[in-house]
Design an enzyme around this catalytic site. Structure first.
Site: not given
Ligand code: NAD
Length: 252
Positions: A34, A41, A110, A127, A160, A163, A202, A226
């Site tokens: 983030t 998400f 990402d 993922h 594709c 194919c 999460s 977290n």
């Molecule tokens: P999630 O969004 O469910 O949870 C993210 C957690 O991180 C939240 O609990 C939030 O409170 C915490 N958080 C956010 N920023 C923070 C910070 N700076 N410091 C501390 N805590 C912070 O994400 P998840 O559990 O990874 O599951 C979501 C799914 O979505 C994953 O499977 C992923 O594939 C996908 N996703 C990926 C990306 C990415 O690649 N960057 C982004 C969005 C979603």
């Protein structure tokens, strides 16, 4: 953590646990990225609140929804293109470099662990990865730079180029089978590590969220970093509730 002092002593405990461990396993989620400008998400304003995910069976069955999936992906193009590894990625890359962590398991799609200099062999993407696409029939890799102009011109993603199969970003959607080899490696590492650190997740998406429990059952210590509570906090040996970049940049 309630105060600066609590966080400081928590980080000191984390450092001591890392030094004492013979195999540290970081497990990362969207919260790690983030600070790099990629929304997660489930935080307020996160991607989940704006767009309900498109399940795999819907993507396969419905061309309109495939176009919608591609529209959403290209709407995020500048965000993904502009993102650079954050303080957490840098700290974790150092952990791998020093040999303390054999690999990083990530739910992130990402490519920022790769961009932080970690060898791709040591990044287990359970993922997938959204920075390229694959054919769902033959598996051929396609660059998004090849797909995007065709999508813009035609209003739909091309088939594709080899194919004629359906192209999809190389991510795992809800309802799509998990990547078998990545999951096999993730499970083996979770069983054999002695310190499992869940960072920015999460911990509600399964089977990924089963990995911290698996590590714990096999004798590892569990640390959760977290800013919000997770369902596994009560099982953890240490919970650091704060900003991931602020916490991980303190690791020596
Ligand atoms: P999630 O969004 O469910 O949870 C993210 C957690 O991180 C939240 O609990 C939030 O409170 C915490 N958080 C956010 N920023 C923070 C910070 N700076 N410091 C501390 N805590 C912070 O994400 P998840 O559990 O990874 O599951 C979501 C799914 O979505 C994953 O499977 C992923 O594939 C996908 N996703 C990926 C990306 C990415 O690649 N960057 C982004 C969005 C979603």
């Amino acid at each position: 953590m309630d105060s600066h002092d609590d966080l400081k002593s928590g980080v000191a405990r984390l450092e001591a646990m890392i030094v004492a461990a013979s195999s540290v396993l970081p497990f990362t989620g969207a919260g790690l990225s983030t600070e790099c400008g990629i929304p997660d998400f489930r935080s307020p304003g996160g991607l989940w609140t704006q767009n309900k995910p498109i399940a795999f069976d819907v993507f396969l069955a419905d061309a309109t929804m495939r176009n919608e999936a591609w529209r959403r992906r290209f709407a995020m193009q500048e965000v993904f293109d502009g993102a650079r590894p954050g303080r957490g990625h840098v700290a974790l890359a150092r952990l791998v470099r020093t040999g303390r962590a054999p690999a990083i398991i990530t739910q992130n799609i990402d490519n920022l662990h790769q961009d932080s200099g970690v060898d791709g062999e040591r990044i287990i993407e359970i993922h997938g990865n959204t920075t390229y696409a694959t054919c769902l029939s033959c598996g051929l890799r396609h660059d998004l730079d090849w797909i995007r102009p065709r999508f813009v011109a035609e209003g739909e993603a091309p088939p594709c180029r080899d194919c004629g199969g359906i192209l999809k970003t190389a991510t795992i959607s809800f309802g799509q089978p998990m990547p078998a080899e990545a999951m096999r490696r993730a499970v083996a590492l979770a069983r054999s590590c002695d310190l499992f650190i869940a960072i920015g997740s999460s911990l509600v998406v399964y089977p990924a969220a089963g990995l911290p429990a698996l590590a714990k059952e096999n004798g590892a210590r569990l640390v959760i970093i977290n800013r919000e509570p997770t369902p596994f906090d009560s099982a953890a040996d240490l919970v650091l509730r704060g900003d991931i970049g602020d916490i991980l940049e303190q690791l020596k």
